[in-house]
Design a protein around this motif. Structure first.
Motif, PDB file in Angstrom:
ATOM      1  N   PRO A   1      27.988 -24.163 -47.554  1.00  0.00           N
ATOM      2  CA  PRO A   1      28.504 -22.822 -47.286  1.00  0.00           C
ATOM      3  C   PRO A   1      29.677 -22.916 -46.310  1.00  0.00           C
ATOM      4  O   PRO A   1      29.692 -23.778 -45.429  1.00  0.00           O
ATOM      5  CB  PRO A   1      27.310 -22.097 -46.655  1.00  0.00           C
ATOM      6  CG  PRO A   1      26.116 -22.839 -47.166  1.00  0.00           C
ATOM      7  CD  PRO A   1      26.559 -24.266 -47.283  1.00  0.00           C
ATOM      8  N   GLU A   2      30.625 -22.045 -46.467  1.00  0.00           N
ATOM      9  CA  GLU A   2      31.843 -22.100 -45.659  1.00  0.00           C
ATOM     10  C   GLU A   2      31.579 -22.001 -44.163  1.00  0.00           C
ATOM     11  O   GLU A   2      32.358 -22.505 -43.361  1.00  0.00           O
ATOM     12  CB  GLU A   2      32.814 -20.998 -46.088  1.00  0.00           C
ATOM     13  CG  GLU A   2      33.384 -21.230 -47.468  1.00  0.00           C
ATOM     14  CD  GLU A   2      34.336 -20.131 -47.888  1.00  0.00           C
ATOM     15  OE1 GLU A   2      34.871 -19.414 -47.020  1.00  0.00           O
ATOM     16  OE2 GLU A   2      34.539 -19.999 -49.101  1.00  0.00           O
ATOM     17  N   ASN A   3      30.480 -21.356 -43.769  1.00  0.00           N
ATOM     18  CA  ASN A   3      30.241 -21.156 -42.347  1.00  0.00           C
ATOM     19  C   ASN A   3      29.464 -22.307 -41.696  1.00  0.00           C
ATOM     20  O   ASN A   3      29.129 -22.234 -40.516  1.00  0.00           O
ATOM     21  CB  ASN A   3      29.494 -19.829 -42.126  1.00  0.00           C
ATOM     22  CG  ASN A   3      28.128 -19.825 -42.798  1.00  0.00           C
ATOM     23  OD1 ASN A   3      27.903 -20.552 -43.750  1.00  0.00           O
ATOM     24  ND2 ASN A   3      27.248 -18.995 -42.302  1.00  0.00           N
ATOM     25  N   ILE A   4      29.198 -23.400 -42.435  1.00  0.00           N
ATOM     26  CA  ILE A   4      28.491 -24.550 -41.865  1.00  0.00           C
ATOM     27  C   ILE A   4      29.486 -25.685 -41.651  1.00  0.00           C
ATOM     28  O   ILE A   4      30.143 -26.129 -42.596  1.00  0.00           O
ATOM     29  CB  ILE A   4      27.345 -25.020 -42.777  1.00  0.00           C
ATOM     30  CG1 ILE A   4      26.274 -23.931 -42.864  1.00  0.00           C
ATOM     31  CG2 ILE A   4      26.728 -26.322 -42.258  1.00  0.00           C
ATOM     32  CD1 ILE A   4      25.100 -24.291 -43.750  1.00  0.00           C
ATOM     33  N   THR A   5      29.573 -26.137 -40.422  1.00  0.00           N
ATOM     34  CA  THR A   5      30.467 -27.247 -40.109  1.00  0.00           C
ATOM     35  C   THR A   5      29.769 -28.573 -40.395  1.00  0.00           C
ATOM     36  O   THR A   5      28.547 -28.626 -40.588  1.00  0.00           O
ATOM     37  CB  THR A   5      30.869 -27.224 -38.620  1.00  0.00           C
ATOM     38  OG1 THR A   5      29.704 -27.504 -37.837  1.00  0.00           O
ATOM     39  CG2 THR A   5      31.476 -25.885 -38.218  1.00  0.00           C
TER      40      THR A   5
END
Length: 106
Positions: A4-8
């Motif tokens: 997901p885009e919000n997980i670094t």
């Protein structure tokens, strides 16, 4: 694999580590599940997991022995775990394991 885009990447590593710790805790809570059972069902066991941990350490230049890697998974020296919790393996399970291994050969 797309995260997901919000997980670094740092967060992914932390999540992976948390899942590993939970797996180790789960295995610890289920000592009645023998390594042969894991090998027959999932083609890995506590020893494999400890060896993978040791290999990951080696990839990072950290010297860990085989027993130290396995102790990380067992929560005690492997020989101690074996003496306390390992049961005798049935001839049927040994035969099933050998058949599974033979089936993997090219």
């Amino acid at each position: 694999m797309t995260l997901p885009e919000n997980i670094t990447e740092t967060e992914r590593t932390a999540l992976d580590a948390a899942a590993f710790r939970r797996l180790v805790a789960h295995l610890d809570a289920h000592k009645e599940v023998q390594n042969i059972d894991l090998m027959l069902l999932a083609d890995f066991c506590r020893n494999c997991l400890g060896d993978w941990w040791r290999e990951a350490a080696a990839e990072r230049g950290i010297d860990v022995t085989r027993d130290q890697g396995r102790e990380r998974v067992y929560g005690m020296p492997p020989a101690e775990w074996k003496a306390q919790f390992q049961t005798e393996t049935s001839p049927e399970k040994i035969a099933a394991f050998k058949a599974r291994q033979a089936a993997k050969e090219p």
